[in-house]
Design an enzyme around this catalytic site. Sequence first.
Site, PDB file in Angstrom:
ATOM      1  N   HIS A 130       0.790  -1.242  -0.085  1.00 24.73           N
ATOM      2  CA  HIS A 130      -0.161   0.088   0.223  1.00 24.73           C
ATOM      3  C   HIS A 130       1.114   1.309  -0.068  1.00 24.73           C
ATOM      4  O   HIS A 130       0.295   2.475  -0.252  1.00 24.73           O
ATOM      5  CB  HIS A 130      -0.866   0.109   1.254  1.00 24.73           C
ATOM      6  CG  HIS A 130      -0.359   0.194   2.604  1.00 24.73           C
ATOM      7  ND1 HIS A 130      -0.147  -0.899   3.512  1.00 24.73           N
ATOM      8  CD2 HIS A 130       0.036   1.375   3.037  1.00 24.73           C
ATOM      9  CE1 HIS A 130       0.509  -0.166   4.403  1.00 24.73           C
ATOM     10  NE2 HIS A 130       0.501   1.033   4.319  1.00 24.73           N
ATOM     11  N   ASP A 167       0.448  -7.697   1.512  1.00 27.48           N
ATOM     12  CA  ASP A 167       0.639  -6.442   1.834  1.00 27.48           C
ATOM     13  C   ASP A 167       2.167  -6.112   1.753  1.00 27.48           C
ATOM     14  O   ASP A 167       2.780  -5.206   2.615  1.00 27.48           O
ATOM     15  CB  ASP A 167      -0.123  -5.699   3.036  1.00 27.48           C
ATOM     16  CG  ASP A 167       0.120  -4.023   2.789  1.00 27.48           C
ATOM     17  OD1 ASP A 167       0.317  -3.672   1.716  1.00 27.48           O
ATOM     18  OD2 ASP A 167       0.069  -3.546   4.048  1.00 27.48           O
ATOM     19  N   GLY A 214       3.044   6.574   8.174  1.00 26.25           N
ATOM     20  CA  GLY A 214       4.538   6.745   7.384  1.00 26.25           C
ATOM     21  C   GLY A 214       5.366   5.872   8.253  1.00 26.25           C
ATOM     22  O   GLY A 214       6.543   5.600   7.485  1.00 26.25           O
ATOM     23  N   ASN A 215       4.923   5.135   9.071  1.00 25.56           N
ATOM     24  CA  ASN A 215       5.712   3.962   9.706  1.00 25.56           C
ATOM     25  C   ASN A 215       5.581   2.703   8.745  1.00 25.56           C
ATOM     26  O   ASN A 215       6.376   1.827   8.711  1.00 25.56           O
ATOM     27  CB  ASN A 215       5.209   3.573  10.860  1.00 25.56           C
ATOM     28  CG  ASN A 215       6.143   4.230  12.176  1.00 25.56           C
ATOM     29  OD1 ASN A 215       5.382   4.808  12.850  1.00 25.56           O
ATOM     30  ND2 ASN A 215       7.261   4.103  12.262  1.00 25.56           N
ATOM     31  N   SER A 216       4.489   2.671   7.944  1.00 23.20           N
ATOM     32  CA  SER A 216       4.397   1.499   6.978  1.00 23.20           C
ATOM     33  C   SER A 216       5.309   1.135   6.228  1.00 23.20           C
ATOM     34  O   SER A 216       6.021   2.125   5.552  1.00 23.20           O
ATOM     35  CB  SER A 216       2.807   1.817   6.108  1.00 23.20           C
ATOM     36  OG  SER A 216       1.959   1.829   6.887  1.00 23.20           O
ATOM     37  N   LEU A 230      -5.185 -25.330  -1.778  1.00 21.21           N
ATOM     38  CA  LEU A 230      -5.819 -26.515  -1.355  1.00 21.21           C
ATOM     39  C   LEU A 230      -7.286 -26.694  -2.000  1.00 21.21           C
ATOM     40  O   LEU A 230      -7.742 -27.722  -2.016  1.00 21.21           O
ATOM     41  CB  LEU A 230      -5.957 -26.519  -0.083  1.00 21.21           C
ATOM     42  CG  LEU A 230      -4.501 -26.479   0.792  1.00 21.21           C
ATOM     43  CD1 LEU A 230      -4.949 -26.585   2.252  1.00 21.21           C
ATOM     44  CD2 LEU A 230      -3.826 -28.094   0.468  1.00 21.21           C
ATOM     45  N   GLY A 231      -7.984 -25.745  -2.371  1.00 16.62           N
ATOM     46  CA  GLY A 231      -9.268 -25.825  -2.851  1.00 16.62           C
ATOM     47  C   GLY A 231     -10.135 -25.805  -1.704  1.00 16.62           C
ATOM     48  O   GLY A 231     -11.383 -26.275  -1.782  1.00 16.62           O
TER      49      GLY A 231
END
Length: 322
Positions: free
Chosen positions: A124, A154, A230-232, A287-288
């Site tokens: 993101h 992510d 901002g730490n992301s 795996l379905g």
Amino acid sequence: MKNLSKYLAGAACVTALAFSTGAFIKVYAAEAPVVAPGQPVDLTYAAEKALPAVVHIKYVQNSKTQTVEVQDDPFGGFFDPFGFFGNPNQGNGSRRQQVQTPKKEATGSGVIISPDGYIVTNNHVVNGADELTVTLNDNREYSARIIGTDPNTDLALIKVNGKNLPTLPIGDSDNLKVGEWVLAVGNPYNLSSTVTAGIVSAKARSMGGEGSNGPQISSFIQTDAAINPGNSGGALVNAKGELVGINAMLYSQTGSYSGYGFAIPTTIMVKVVDDLKKYGTVQRAVLGIRGGDVLNYINAQKDEKKDVDLGTNEGVYVAEVT
């Protein structure tokens, strides 16, 4: 002579008693050792190791022309029912119109994992970017390109053209213990090179939700080290100065830190990064089946006032086979 014998016998008894007492103390001391109280943890070494390897990322998305559906003028059809003025569909409720989107700018963090410029961050942070600028702790700047992204975890891998860049050693997040000290390193609110401290509050925390390509992989490290916008993409570091997680999100009703943040463990990151380097996408076996944690399912059913007894509170609940 008799008195001398009495003194010798008394001395022998005292000596025997002293040896017996010493042996008694020694035996019980071995059985119940005194535990010294824990000492404060020095996190300065970890901070010094982490700061040079955590970068500031500036995201730019240029202005674009897009075609969107807009609500039609309810009186347009009355004044121009046949579309003589270029709007034949006017009055039908909606119409297509071209609009110019504004230029977008944002900031985040990333972690250098190789001397030649590979950087791990969040999807993101870089998704949809036309330009990425990476600034190191020593103020060196580089343009970056996206190697690959994985919305389900992510995570994203970007690359700058650099040499001998500072890196952060990758630790094993499985070895983390609840209560262990950690540092969150990043650039919250555009404040570069910020370090906050806390403990591991929980492991394998699931936040639910679905990604664009199916169920999200959620096994977050929960920490009370302050994580803010901002730490992301920044680093979660243990006291040894090892990378154990990539800071990803915070739990808040205000959008700012309110007690808990979440990081993606390195056990997941290593697999994703390796695949993005080799293939540009993450390779996964399917795996379905669709389901989730048994306890989460039981609690969800109870919230809906439904009784359910699966005979256990542990394991995986299979809701659907595809």
